[in-house]
Write an enzyme that holds these catalytic residues in place. Structure first.
Site, mmCIF file in Angstrom:
data_model
loop_
_atom_site.group_PDB
_atom_site.id
_atom_site.type_symbol
_atom_site.label_atom_id
_atom_site.label_comp_id
_atom_site.label_asym_id
_atom_site.label_seq_id
_atom_site.Cartn_x
_atom_site.Cartn_y
_atom_site.Cartn_z
ATOM 1 N N ARG A 161 44.955 10.834 29.705
ATOM 2 C CA ARG A 161 45.742 9.596 29.807
ATOM 3 C C ARG A 161 45.458 8.668 28.627
ATOM 4 O O ARG A 161 45.617 7.454 28.727
ATOM 5 C CB ARG A 161 45.440 8.881 31.132
ATOM 6 C CG ARG A 161 45.939 9.627 32.359
ATOM 7 C CD ARG A 161 45.976 8.741 33.590
ATOM 8 N NE ARG A 161 46.475 9.484 34.737
ATOM 9 C CZ ARG A 161 45.783 9.753 35.838
ATOM 10 N NH1 ARG A 161 44.536 9.309 35.955
ATOM 11 N NH2 ARG A 161 46.305 10.444 36.825
ATOM 12 N N CYS A 175 40.697 12.582 26.669
ATOM 13 C CA CYS A 175 41.336 12.015 27.855
ATOM 14 C C CYS A 175 42.818 12.374 27.927
ATOM 15 O O CYS A 175 43.562 12.183 26.956
ATOM 16 C CB CYS A 175 41.180 10.498 27.839
ATOM 17 S SG CYS A 175 41.992 9.676 29.235
ATOM 18 N N ASP A 211 45.903 22.095 34.851
ATOM 19 C CA ASP A 211 47.056 21.295 35.250
ATOM 20 C C ASP A 211 48.250 21.805 34.458
ATOM 21 O O ASP A 211 48.281 21.687 33.226
ATOM 22 C CB ASP A 211 46.816 19.808 34.961
ATOM 23 C CG ASP A 211 46.407 19.037 36.200
ATOM 24 O OD1 ASP A 211 47.201 19.036 37.150
ATOM 25 O OD2 ASP A 211 45.317 18.464 36.201
ATOM 26 N N CYS A 265 36.845 8.775 26.621
ATOM 27 C CA CYS A 265 36.588 10.156 26.223
ATOM 28 C C CYS A 265 37.617 10.574 25.180
ATOM 29 O O CYS A 265 38.799 10.240 25.293
ATOM 30 C CB CYS A 265 36.660 11.080 27.431
ATOM 31 S SG CYS A 265 35.585 10.603 28.803
ATOM 32 N N LYS A 275 48.025 21.504 39.778
ATOM 33 C CA LYS A 275 46.862 22.321 39.416
ATOM 34 C C LYS A 275 47.033 23.751 39.918
ATOM 35 O O LYS A 275 47.583 23.991 40.994
ATOM 36 C CB LYS A 275 45.585 21.738 40.014
ATOM 37 C CG LYS A 275 45.136 20.440 39.395
ATOM 38 C CD LYS A 275 43.826 19.980 40.016
ATOM 39 C CE LYS A 275 43.367 18.676 39.384
ATOM 40 N NZ LYS A 275 44.327 17.577 39.649
ATOM 41 N N ASP A 286 43.479 19.575 28.846
ATOM 42 C CA ASP A 286 44.912 19.278 28.882
ATOM 43 C C ASP A 286 45.469 19.133 27.471
ATOM 44 O O ASP A 286 44.738 18.882 26.509
ATOM 45 C CB ASP A 286 45.157 17.992 29.672
ATOM 46 C CG ASP A 286 44.803 18.134 31.142
ATOM 47 O OD1 ASP A 286 45.240 19.127 31.745
ATOM 48 O OD2 ASP A 286 44.086 17.259 31.673
ATOM 49 N N ARG A 335 48.774 13.780 49.714
ATOM 50 C CA ARG A 335 47.890 12.887 48.965
ATOM 51 C C ARG A 335 48.627 12.260 47.792
ATOM 52 O O ARG A 335 49.604 12.811 47.284
ATOM 53 C CB ARG A 335 46.642 13.618 48.468
ATOM 54 C CG ARG A 335 46.918 14.847 47.629
ATOM 55 C CD ARG A 335 45.698 15.778 47.678
ATOM 56 N NE ARG A 335 45.841 16.965 46.876
ATOM 57 C CZ ARG A 335 46.449 18.078 47.292
ATOM 58 N NH1 ARG A 335 47.021 18.121 48.487
ATOM 59 N NH2 ARG A 335 46.508 19.144 46.514
ATOM 60 N N ARG A 372 52.489 13.826 43.918
ATOM 61 C CA ARG A 372 52.797 15.186 43.485
ATOM 62 C C ARG A 372 52.670 16.195 44.627
ATOM 63 O O ARG A 372 53.410 17.154 44.723
ATOM 64 C CB ARG A 372 51.864 15.577 42.332
ATOM 65 C CG ARG A 372 52.260 16.825 41.577
ATOM 66 C CD ARG A 372 51.171 17.259 40.598
ATOM 67 N NE ARG A 372 50.497 16.152 39.962
ATOM 68 C CZ ARG A 372 50.878 15.598 38.815
ATOM 69 N NH1 ARG A 372 51.955 16.040 38.195
ATOM 70 N NH2 ARG A 372 50.197 14.591 38.297
ATOM 71 N N TYR A 373 51.670 15.984 45.477
ATOM 72 C CA TYR A 373 51.398 16.890 46.592
ATOM 73 C C TYR A 373 51.719 16.176 47.894
ATOM 74 O O TYR A 373 51.565 14.954 48.005
ATOM 75 C CB TYR A 373 49.928 17.305 46.590
ATOM 76 C CG TYR A 373 49.468 17.951 45.310
ATOM 77 C CD1 TYR A 373 49.806 19.263 45.015
ATOM 78 C CD2 TYR A 373 48.690 17.235 44.397
ATOM 79 C CE1 TYR A 373 49.374 19.854 43.835
ATOM 80 C CE2 TYR A 373 48.258 17.823 43.217
ATOM 81 C CZ TYR A 373 48.598 19.128 42.936
ATOM 82 O OH TYR A 373 48.174 19.708 41.767
ATOM 83 N N CYS A 427 38.516 1.703 31.092
ATOM 84 C CA CYS A 427 37.355 2.546 31.423
ATOM 85 C C CYS A 427 36.115 1.953 30.767
ATOM 86 O O CYS A 427 36.207 1.201 29.786
ATOM 87 C CB CYS A 427 37.545 3.974 30.910
ATOM 88 S SG CYS A 427 38.934 4.865 31.643
#
Length: 364
Positions: free
Chosen positions: A116, A114, A314, A111, A321, A277, A98, A94-95, A107
Site C-alpha cells: 500500500r 509495502c 495475493d 517498509c 489469497k 506483491d 470478513r 473481498r470475502y 505507520c
C-alpha cells in the site's frame, strides 16, 4: 552492530546519510524515492541496523534505495485489488464473512516492499473522517454475514488508546461481529506503544480480539518487542504472525527457521508467509514463486509443526489469497498386471521434505 542515541524517527534521506545508513553519493536518488514513497525508521529499528554490513537484512527492509525508482511492468499502485472491493471508504469486502477496515494511513515505520506504499504516508489523509468512519460502521452493521473485522491501514496501533477503545466498543457492539483482528508492526517498530493502557483498549466485551504482528527477521524480535508481545498474550489476546518472503532478508531456510521459531517462543503462531506483491519499485526484493515453494519444502520437517506458516500469494487484481506451497502428493492410477485400471485404491507418490518419493499405499 551500530548503536545510536537517536530518540526520534528518521524521515528524510539526508538524516539517513548523516547517521551512516545510506551513502552520501546516493542522496539525490533517495530524494527522488522519498518524494514518491514515505520514509520512516524508528529508533527501535535503527538500533538493529549493522551499518558495517552492506547486506544487512534489517536495513534492506527499511532504508530506501535507488532500486525503488525502477518500476517494472505489471507492478501496480493497488497490487492486490483493494479498490474494486471497497463499497464505502475504509472498507474492503473481498470475502463473505470478513472485511478490512482501513482506519489510518500512517505507520510507525515504512517498509520498502509495502503493497500500500502509494496510499500511506505524508501527503495522504491521516485517518478516516468522522463521517467516513460512521459510514463504514453502518456498512458493517448492515451486513450480517460479517463475522470478522480486520483493522488495518496504515497501522491501527498508531491511534491513541482512547481512540482504539472507542473503535473496539463500536465494533464489539455489533451483534454479528465476533472477531476483531488487528494487523500491526508496532510491537516490533515501537514496542513502548504497547502500554498497559493500549492493551486494555484492545479488549471489548462482545468480541474476541486477535493481533497479527508483522516481522520478517528473527532479529526484529528484540527483548523489548518480545515484552510488548507478552503484554498482549498475558492479557488473553492471542497472536499470529505475518511475514513477507524477501530477497536478501529471509530467503533462505536458516533465516526462515530462526524467524518462525522466534515467533513460537513468543507464543505467536506463524500464520502467513506472503509472496511479495507487485507493488511499484519492489522487484529487487521479490523472490520467484519456485524459490518460495522450495524454501517451504525445506522448512517442512526441519522445524516443529508449530513453526509452519501458510505460503500464500495475493492474486493481482483482487481475486484474493491462494495457498501456493509445494505439492507433496502426486496421484497415479493403480493398474492390474494386464494393464487395465485396478479396482483398488489409487496409489499416490508422496514427496518428503528431503525430496525422496514414497508410494502410498506402499507396494506389498
Amino acid at each position: 552492530m551500530t548503536k545510536t542515541n537517536l530518540a526520534r524517527t528518521l524521515r528524510e534521506p539526508a538524516e539517513l546519510v548523516d547517521e551512516g545508513l545510506a551513502p552520501a553519493v546516493a542522496l539525490p536518488a533517495l530524494e527522488r524515492v522519498a518524494a514518491r514513497f514515505a520514509v520512516a525508521i524508528t529508533p527501535a529499528l535503527i538500533e538493529l541496523i549493522d551499518t558495517w554490513d552492506p547486506e544487512d537484512p534489517i536495513a534492506r527492509q527499511f532504508v530506501p534505495t535507488a532500486a525503488e525508482l525502477d518500476v517494472q511492468p505489471g507492478e501496480s499502485a493497488d497490487p492486490i485489488g483493494d479498490h474494486p472491493h471497497s463499497p464505502v471508504p475504509g472498507i474492503v469486502h473481498r470475502y463473505p464473512d470478513r472485511v478490512l477496515f482501513k482506519l489510518v494511513h500512517v505507520c510507525a515505520v515504512y517498509c520498502r516492499f509495502c503493497f500500500r506504499r502509494e496510499m500511506v504516508g505524508p501527503g495522504k489523509d491521516n485517518a478516516l473522517s468522522e463521517q467516513a468512519y460512521r459510514a463504514a460502521i453502518d456498512y458493517i452493521r448492515a451486513h450480517g454475514e460479517i463475522w470478522e473485522v480486520i483493522l488495518t491501514g496504515g497501522d491501527p496501533l498508531m491511534l491513541s488508546p482512547r481512540r482504539m477503545s472507542e473503535i473496539m466498543v463500536d465494533l464489539a457492539g455489533i451483534e454479528h461481529v465476533k472477531i476483531i483482528r488487528l494487523h500491526t508492526r508496532v510491537p516490533v517498530a515501537d514496542p513502548a506503544r504497547i502500554s498497559d493502557e493500549m492493551v486494555a483498549a484492545l479488549k471489548a466485551e462482545g468480541a474476541t480480539t486477535w493481533v497479527a504482528v508483522h516481522a520478517n527477521h528473527a532479529r526484529e524480535l528484540t527483548e523489548a518487542a518480545r515484552a510488548a508481545c507478552a503484554r498482549l498474550v498475558d492479557a488473553g489476546i492471542p497472536m499470529v504472525s505475518q511475514s513477507v518472503l524477501l530477497r536478501g532478508v529471509n530467503d533462505n531456510v536458516a533465516a526462515l527457521s530462526d524467524l518462525m521459531r522466534a515467533f513460537v517462543e513468543c507464543r505467536i503462531k506463524p500464520y502467513y508467509l506472503h509472496h511479495g506483491d507487485l507493488a511499484p519499485g519492489t522487484a529487487h526484493l521479490r523472490t520467484t514463486l519456485a524459490h518460495g515453494q522450495e524454501l517451504m519444502r525445506q522448512l517442512r520437517g526441519r522445524v516443529s509443526g508449530l513453526c509452519q506458516p501458510d505460503y500464500v500469494i495475493d492474486i493481482p487484481g483482487g481475486a484474493g489469497k491462494s495457498p501456493v506451497g509445494p505439492n507433496y502428493v502426486l496421484a497415479e492410477q493403480n493398474t492390474a498386471p494386464d494393464g487395465r485400471e485396478a479396482a483398488s485404491e489409487t496409489r499416490y507418490r508422496i514427496v518428503d521434505y528431503c525430496g525422496d518419493v514414497h508410494l502410498y499405499p506402499p507396494e506389498t
